[in-house]
Design an enzyme around this catalytic site. Structure first.
Site, PDB file in Angstrom:
ATOM      1  N   ASP A 106       1.058  -1.359  -0.022  1.00  8.92           N
ATOM      2  CA  ASP A 106      -0.113  -0.119   0.200  1.00  8.92           C
ATOM      3  C   ASP A 106       0.791   1.244  -0.034  1.00  8.92           C
ATOM      4  OD1 ASP A 106      -2.285  -1.807   0.274  1.00  8.92           O
ATOM      5  OD2 ASP A 106      -2.251  -1.354   2.500  1.00  8.92           O
TER       6      ASP A 106
HETATM    7  N1  URA Z   1      -1.162  -5.952   4.182  1.00 11.94           N
HETATM    8  C1  URA Z   1      -1.523  -4.727   4.024  1.00 11.94           C
HETATM    9  O1  URA Z   1      -2.637  -4.425   4.624  1.00 11.94           O
HETATM   10  N2  URA Z   1      -0.902  -3.665   3.401  1.00 11.94           N
HETATM   11  C2  URA Z   1       0.204  -4.148   2.603  1.00 11.94           C
HETATM   12  O2  URA Z   1       0.803  -3.170   2.126  1.00 11.94           O
HETATM   13  C3  URA Z   1       0.773  -5.345   2.651  1.00 11.94           C
HETATM   14  C4  URA Z   1       0.047  -6.235   3.563  1.00 11.94           C
END
Ligand code: URA
Length: 236
Positions: A106
């Site tokens: 993310d």
């Molecule tokens: N889980 C998440 O919620 N976000 C990420 O970026 C990676 C794993």
């Protein structure tokens, strides 16, 4: 032994179109072992090849495998919309080589992100059949409790997943930090699992993939490094 003309070599390494690479060579910008080469048709063995372009030394690489210590506020998508893309943290020629992130983090997640231009490698690493453990450190809004850890280990049900998702391991690091190991890589998985277990993730960092740890790579946020064969083997 793999031999190619020098213009093709430069193009394969992401230094621009064939025409542009020919011009660079004809302008005397490329040398090998101290010798300037101005004929772009010169055939060169790519094995252990190092060449200098604009006074910078480059090693020929058939494919690129890198690890980036991703900072927050960079997007993994090819066409980033709200934040700069992670490719902007790598040399420009990597974009020409179509280097891409292996999976996604993310925009606000930090830590280890693999990137490559080897389609087979990206495909193999991203396959759901592959059970490579990924280690995350999550900061939580509410305190970490034994019940939270139990739920993460027992499995939590997410509304669009047929079966509960489980953490392979989960342990508290301090009052507001958890270390979580996951084998799958579902969309927002850590954040959604923590939310489903009654807490809220306020920061997330990926610290290892398989046996390859960010600590061992010793990268500042925003820094990257090439991965060698031994490091790649740790991802298996
Ligand atoms: N889980 C998440 O919620 N976000 C990420 O970026 C990676 C794993």
């Amino acid at each position: 032994m793999h031999k190619l003309s020098l213009d093709r070599i430069l193009q394969s390494q992401g230094f621009g179109t064939r025409k542009w690479c020919r011009e660079l060579i004809e302008d005397g910008e490329v040398s090998i072992a101290g010798e300037v080469i101005t004929d772009y048709r010169t055939v060169v063995d790519t094995g252990n090849l190092a060449f200098t372009l604009f006074d910078e030394l480059w090693t020929y690489r058939e494919h690129i495998y890198v690890a980036l210590n991703k900072p927050a506020n960079f997007e993994c998508s090819r066409k980033p919309s709200h934040h700069p893309g992670v490719l902007s943290l790598l040399p420009e020629q990597f974009t020409w080589r179509e280097v891409q992130p292996v999976g996604r983090l993310d925009h606000d997640t930090t830590g280890m992100l693999l990137m490559s231009d080897d389609g087979a490698f990206i495909h193999a690493q991203s396959s759901p059949k592959r059970h490579v453990p990924k280690l995350y450190v999550a900061t939580t809004q509410e305190p970490v409790t034994p019940e939270l850890i139990e739920k993460m280990l027992a499995g939590v049900k997410l509304h669009d997943e047929p079966a509960p998702l489980v953490a392979l391991t989960c342990r508290g690091l301090d009052a507001h930090q958890l270390e979580i190991v996951l084998e799958q890589g579902k969309y927002h998985q850590v954040k959604r699992m923590l939310a489903a277990a009654g807490n809220h993730c306020t920061a997330l960092r990926r610290t290892a993939i398989g046996g390859l740890t960010l600590d061992a790579l010793d990268l500042e946020e925003g820094e990257w490094c090439y991965l060698n064969q031994l490091q790649l083997a740790l991802l298996a």
